[in-house]
Design an enzyme around this catalytic site. Structure first.
Site, short mmCIF file in Angstrom:
data_model
loop_
_atom_site.label_atom_id
_atom_site.label_comp_id
_atom_site.label_asym_id
_atom_site.label_seq_id
_atom_site.Cartn_x
_atom_site.Cartn_y
_atom_site.Cartn_z
N ASP A 103 0.86 -1.18 0.00
CA ASP A 103 0.00 0.00 0.00
C ASP A 103 0.90 1.24 0.00
O ASP A 103 1.80 1.35 0.83
CB ASP A 103 -0.87 -0.01 1.27
CG ASP A 103 -2.27 0.49 1.01
OD1 ASP A 103 -2.40 1.59 0.46
OD2 ASP A 103 -3.24 -0.21 1.39
N ASP A 119 -3.11 4.65 -2.36
CA ASP A 119 -4.18 5.25 -1.57
C ASP A 119 -4.53 6.65 -2.11
O ASP A 119 -3.64 7.48 -2.33
CB ASP A 119 -3.68 5.36 -0.12
CG ASP A 119 -4.79 5.71 0.85
OD1 ASP A 119 -5.73 4.93 0.95
OD2 ASP A 119 -4.70 6.77 1.49
N GLU A 156 -6.41 4.06 -6.08
CA GLU A 156 -7.76 4.33 -5.56
C GLU A 156 -8.23 5.64 -6.18
O GLU A 156 -7.55 6.66 -6.10
CB GLU A 156 -7.69 4.45 -4.04
CG GLU A 156 -9.04 4.30 -3.39
CD GLU A 156 -9.00 4.62 -1.91
OE1 GLU A 156 -9.88 4.16 -1.20
OE2 GLU A 156 -8.09 5.36 -1.48
N HIS A 176 -11.24 -3.03 2.91
CA HIS A 176 -11.21 -2.61 4.32
C HIS A 176 -12.05 -1.37 4.58
O HIS A 176 -12.18 -0.96 5.74
CB HIS A 176 -9.75 -2.37 4.73
CG HIS A 176 -9.14 -1.21 4.01
ND1 HIS A 176 -8.91 -1.23 2.65
CD2 HIS A 176 -8.76 0.01 4.44
CE1 HIS A 176 -8.41 -0.07 2.29
NE2 HIS A 176 -8.30 0.71 3.35
N ASP A 177 -12.57 -0.72 3.54
CA ASP A 177 -13.44 0.44 3.72
C ASP A 177 -14.90 0.11 3.42
O ASP A 177 -15.75 1.01 3.41
CB ASP A 177 -13.04 1.58 2.76
CG ASP A 177 -11.67 2.16 3.05
OD1 ASP A 177 -11.23 2.09 4.21
OD2 ASP A 177 -11.05 2.69 2.11
O1 TEU Z 1 -9.71 5.68 1.52
C1 TEU Z 1 -10.11 6.86 0.97
C2 TEU Z 1 -11.52 6.98 0.78
O2 TEU Z 1 -11.89 7.37 -0.27
C3 TEU Z 1 -12.50 6.70 1.80
O3 TEU Z 1 -11.96 6.56 3.02
C4 TEU Z 1 -13.46 7.84 1.76
O4 TEU Z 1 -12.81 9.04 1.55
C5 TEU Z 1 -14.18 7.97 3.04
O5 TEU Z 1 -14.66 6.73 3.39
C6 TEU Z 1 -15.27 8.99 2.88
O6 TEU Z 1 -16.51 8.41 2.92
C7 TEU Z 1 -8.36 5.49 1.70
C8 TEU Z 1 -8.15 4.27 2.56
O7 TEU Z 1 -8.61 3.15 1.88
C9 TEU Z 1 -8.80 4.49 3.88
O8 TEU Z 1 -8.74 3.36 4.70
C10 TEU Z 1 -8.12 5.68 4.54
O9 TEU Z 1 -8.79 6.02 5.71
C11 TEU Z 1 -8.07 6.90 3.64
O10 TEU Z 1 -7.71 6.60 2.31
C12 TEU Z 1 -7.06 7.88 4.13
O11 TEU Z 1 -5.78 7.38 3.94
#
Ligand code: TEU
Length: 557
Positions: free
Chosen positions: A99, A201, A256, A332-333
């Protein structure tokens, strides 16, 4: 003709190390834990692991806040462990994708510690600093994803710094060539240690519009989260990274990209443009979100299958010949699919495998998130059990401050879509703490682990694992799945997702009833017969009707 790149034939498995497997009893998963499960991963058949951040971090956002990009956090082990993990994975013919969190660092990173000291040291302009307005307030109305302003004031500099996420995650200043070089150099460092590629990310956020204009604000809210992606120099930066690292060192990349659509994605992934190999779109993950709601992801609505089909089909069609899709439902999100879009009570096996069938049948590279392969579900925690910074800051913002959603509705939404749904520890067996740890787990387990776990799944006649294993094998053995054309059929059917894949004289039908209803089979004109079945999640199906979450891949010619 150039050779097919390895990642186009691959299935990639995402590991959230903190919740995967703990071997030292501190309640936090570790790298040795990943090494110990290599046989399991090989058995599943995956080709590569995407390892979520394992670098030194105060864990404000579970590792997406990095203090030192070249050092493994002690919680996970040390650099030797990571080298061993890479070595062992390669012996198993499994590649390692790391990552890359390069939009921001932690505020504990040495670069930031120096940067905030003064306006004229080596690191001063490694981050994005702006003067206050005359009244001392923030430079503009930009909001942070984790609540409040995207700007935090530092008295030593008498300036604000920008952070799209938490104050502990200051955004790097990509306008500064030294910052870019530091990131490229870090990427080369990990290449030298055997890393095969990068998941990047929020990479589409790295370029900021240097005018720093206010975001539109019709409702007169204090801060607005908007326009964080696709800044003016994004493509230039990605092309530079491609030239400096990705191409010369043959590293795979998947970025992403929260705002890309099927129409615009080629700008990032068309091989001719030399930017990224793939992007993770968010479009299809919003099909259960109310449009124009006040509460972001917490405005949940019923799952809209027709919209999901349209979005996925449009990515298939529009990227055809000018880019490659990254395919996913979980990460994970994101929440667990059977709980979010399927039925995790009565049809857990059926809905897990039905969604898997329609995803893995598409053209692109499938990503499986840990636990998805055994049909893990959302835990339905109480508010105080949740851990995620996003959930906590959004609760404060929407429930406490804006009062645009009630506590009850927020909790209901959390049960459906909160990021923590995917972060409970991996469920290996029915022993204490699911075999994840002998200590006190860092995060509560889903109490259903005594029933839903790897050990049980593997011996069940309805094994989600074995179904995934078979889907992976199919992709490895049939170029129709990786190379064949795609055609959506029954686009407006409210329950069935069906499409055709075709390669030379071969034609496959892939379909699923993505509802918990018995329905008339709309596909009987294809003369379905048992002998043509390549995979089916029901034994001896009756082709006249489709039963709840029935799915199959059928060979037509
Ligand atoms: O995620 C970015 C992301 O787009 C989401 O977290 C979104 O912005 C958020 O849920 C708003 O609804 C990445 C990673 O995957 C995440 O785990 C991190 O928290 C984030 O970036 C910051 O690094």
């Amino acid at each position: 003709m150039s050779e097919t790149p390895w990642w186009q034939q691959a299935v990639i498995y995402q590991i959230y190390p903190k919740s995967f497997n703990d071997t030292d009893g501190d309640g936090i998963g570790d790298l040795q834990g990943v090494i110990n499960k290599m046989d399991y991963l090989k058995e599943l058949g995956i080709d590569a692991i995407w390892l979520c951040p394992i670098y030194q971090s105060p864990q404000v956002d579970n590792g997406y806040d990095i203090t030192d990009y070249r050092t493994v956090d002690l919680r996970y082990g040390n650099n030797q462990d990571l080298e061993r993990l890479i070595h062992v994975a390669h012996q198993y013919d499994i590649k390692i994708i790391m990552d890359m969190v390069a939009n921001h660092t932690s505020d504990q990173c040495q670069w930031f510690k120096e940067s905030k000291l003064s306006r004229n040291n080596y690191f001063s302009d490694w981050y994005i600093w702006r003067d206050p307005k005359i009244d001392g307030s923030e430079p503009n109305n930009w909001g942070s994803n984790f609540g409040g302003s995207a700007w935090t004031y530092v008295p030593d500099r008498k300036q604000y710094y920008l952070h799209y996420y938490a104050p502990g995650q200051p955004d790097l200043n990509w306008e500064n060539p030294r910052v870019r070089e530091a990131i490229y150099d870090m990427m080369r460092y990990w290449k030298a240690h055997g890393v095969d590629g990068w998941r990047m990310d929020v990479v589409t956020s790295i370029s900021k519009d240097q005018r720093f204009l206010n975001n539109a604000n019709p409702q007169k809210l204090p801060f607005i989260v908007a326009n964080q992606n696709n800044g003016p120099r994004l493509h230039e930066f990605l092309q530079e990274m491609h030239k400096e690292v990705l191409e010369p060192f043959s590293m795979m990349s998947v970025g992403e990209s929260p705002d890309s659509t099927a129409n615009t994605a080629y700008q990032l992934v068309d091989p001719k443009r030399k930017e990224l190999d793939m992007v993770f779109t968010f479009e299809h993950m919003h099909v259960d979100r109310k449009k124009g709601g006040m509460n972001g992801r917490w405005d949940v609505q019923a799952f809209d299958l027709i919209e999901l089909k349209h979005i996925l089909a449009s990515w298939q069609n529009k990227l055809d010949g000018r880019g490659w899709n990254a395919l996913y439902f979980e990460n994970h999100d994101r929440a667990r699919t059977p709980s979010r879009w399927g039925n995790d009570k009565k049809y857990r096996y059926e809905s897990s495998t039905a969604f898997a069938t329609v995803l893995h049948g598409l053209k692109g590279t499938p990503f499986i998130y840990q636990g998805e392969e055994i049909g893990m579900t959302n835990p339905n925690f109480q508010l105080e059990d949740y851990e995620d910074i996003e959930l906590k800051s959004d609760y404060k913002k929407y429930v406490d401050e804006y009062k645009t959603i009630t506590k009850t509705d927020f909790l209901k939404a959390a049960h459906k879509i909160s990021r923590d749904n995917a972060r409970t520890p991996m469920q290996w067996d029915a022993s204490r703490n699911s075999g994840f740890t002998t200590g006190k787990p860092w995060f509560k387990l889903n109490p259903n682990y005594s029933k839903i776990n790897v050990k049980n799944d593997l011996k069940s006649h309805k094994s989600v694992f074995h179904y995934y294993q078979y889907l992976i094998r199919l992709r490895h053995e049939n170029t129709i799945l990786t190379e064949g054309t795609f055609e959506l059929i029954l686009p407006e059917h409210p329950q069935v997702f069906a499409y055709l894949r075709q390669e030379k004289n071969k034609k496959w039908l892939i379909f699923a009833n993505l509802s918990d209803q018995n329905i008339v089979n709309p596909l009987t004109n294809f003369c379905l017969e048992e002998k043509q079945v390549i995979v089916s999640n029901y034994v001896h199906p009756d082709w006249e009707k489709l039963v709840p979450y029935q799915a199959a891949i059928i060979m037509l010619t």
